[in-house]
Motif scaffolding. Structure first.
Motif, PDB file in Angstrom:
ATOM      1  N   ARG A 229     -46.491  21.945 -30.814  1.00  0.00           N
ATOM      2  CA  ARG A 229     -47.716  21.683 -31.352  1.00  0.00           C
ATOM      3  C   ARG A 229     -48.866  22.885 -30.932  1.00  0.00           C
ATOM      4  O   ARG A 229     -49.848  23.060 -31.377  1.00  0.00           O
ATOM      5  CB  ARG A 229     -48.100  20.393 -30.439  1.00  0.00           C
ATOM      6  N   LEU A 230     -48.777  23.153 -29.541  1.00  0.00           N
ATOM      7  CA  LEU A 230     -49.666  24.382 -29.207  1.00  0.00           C
ATOM      8  C   LEU A 230     -49.509  25.550 -30.250  1.00  0.00           C
ATOM      9  O   LEU A 230     -50.672  26.260 -30.380  1.00  0.00           O
ATOM     10  CB  LEU A 230     -49.191  24.766 -27.851  1.00  0.00           C
ATOM     11  N   PHE A 231     -48.353  26.056 -30.790  1.00  0.00           N
ATOM     12  CA  PHE A 231     -48.348  26.860 -31.583  1.00  0.00           C
ATOM     13  C   PHE A 231     -49.350  26.865 -32.805  1.00  0.00           C
ATOM     14  O   PHE A 231     -50.059  27.682 -33.004  1.00  0.00           O
ATOM     15  CB  PHE A 231     -47.047  26.963 -32.014  1.00  0.00           C
ATOM     16  N   TYR A 232     -49.235  25.583 -33.557  1.00  0.00           N
ATOM     17  CA  TYR A 232     -50.044  25.417 -34.635  1.00  0.00           C
ATOM     18  C   TYR A 232     -51.595  25.384 -34.259  1.00  0.00           C
ATOM     19  O   TYR A 232     -52.653  26.104 -34.798  1.00  0.00           O
ATOM     20  CB  TYR A 232     -49.934  24.146 -35.279  1.00  0.00           C
ATOM     21  N   ILE A 233     -52.114  25.031 -32.778  1.00  0.00           N
ATOM     22  CA  ILE A 233     -53.467  25.100 -32.658  1.00  0.00           C
ATOM     23  C   ILE A 233     -53.834  26.343 -32.090  1.00  0.00           C
ATOM     24  O   ILE A 233     -54.832  26.913 -32.565  1.00  0.00           O
ATOM     25  CB  ILE A 233     -53.596  24.101 -31.172  1.00  0.00           C
ATOM     26  N   TYR A 234     -52.871  26.997 -31.556  1.00  0.00           N
ATOM     27  CA  TYR A 234     -53.350  28.520 -31.153  1.00  0.00           C
ATOM     28  C   TYR A 234     -53.177  29.526 -32.342  1.00  0.00           C
ATOM     29  O   TYR A 234     -54.412  30.325 -32.392  1.00  0.00           O
ATOM     30  CB  TYR A 234     -52.191  28.819 -30.256  1.00  0.00           C
ATOM     31  N   ALA A 235     -52.502  29.361 -33.379  1.00  0.00           N
ATOM     32  CA  ALA A 235     -52.332  29.986 -34.366  1.00  0.00           C
ATOM     33  C   ALA A 235     -53.760  29.943 -35.238  1.00  0.00           C
ATOM     34  O   ALA A 235     -54.303  30.913 -35.661  1.00  0.00           O
ATOM     35  CB  ALA A 235     -51.228  29.712 -35.392  1.00  0.00           C
TER      36      ALA A 235
END
Length: 188
Positions: free
Chosen positions: A90-96
């Motif tokens: 989930r953090l990957f999508y937000i961070y990207a």
């Protein structure tokens, strides 16, 4: 106004300082330390440019929102029983989105605006060549804009790197991620 831009980025600067002291130098990776140093430099340099304040506010919102989500993710990784792999996915999508895609668009807007305000890259280079002065070319004169461009480039590169690290951790088996988090104490 420079002071307004500095006030807008106070949360980001305070997060960098808080994160540096909360991690401590013994647990901080060199990339994270460099990121924590370059980010305030970028913010200070932004106060010396004439970039539209709305672009800086958009960048501020992206950075602060992703910073708060990143802090919450660190909290979840350390104190919750939620799968670390699930948190990283989930953090990957937000961070990207908030630390890579949107800031890169803002960086392009800032660079185009600053180069256009200075008469364009090629126009400036031609005027120096026409004067016959090759000793002090365009890149020899350091100003806030040049430092700002370098700081933005380094910051964007680190954000892309951290995004790839988060993506890699999201694809690892849960037991490996959990053992890494137990040693390191959270995500970057």
């Amino acid at each position: 106004s420079p002071s307004l831009a500095l006030h807008a980025f106070c949360l980001e600067v305070s997060y960098e300082i808080f994160d540096t002291f909360s991690l401590g130098l013994q647990r901080m990776e060199p990339e994270t330390l460099i990121h924590h140093i370059v980010s305030p430099i970028c913010i200070i340099c932004s106060t010396q440019t004439d970039v539209d304040f709305r672009v800086l506010c958009h960048l501020c919102i992206c950075i602060d929102l992703s910073g708060s989500i990143l802090g919450f993710s660190k909290f979840l990784l350390r104190f919750s029983h939620i799968s670390a792999t699930k948190i990283y996915k989930r953090l990957f999508y937000i961070y990207a989105l908030l630390r890579v895609a949107l800031p890169l668009i803002d960086s392009v807007i800032i660079v185009v605006r600053e180069v256009t305000a200075k008469g364009g890259f090629f126009a400036r280079f031609q005027s120096i060549v026409e004067e016959g002065s090759t000793k002090h070319g365009y890149f020899a004169r350091t100003d806030w804009t040049q430092l700002y461009f370098w700081a933005m480039a380094v910051l964007n590169a680190f954000n892309i790197y951290f995004c790839l690290v988060i993506r890699a951790r999201a694809t690892l088996p849960p037991h490996i991620v959990a053992s890494y988090e137990a040693r390191m104490g959270g995500c970057d």
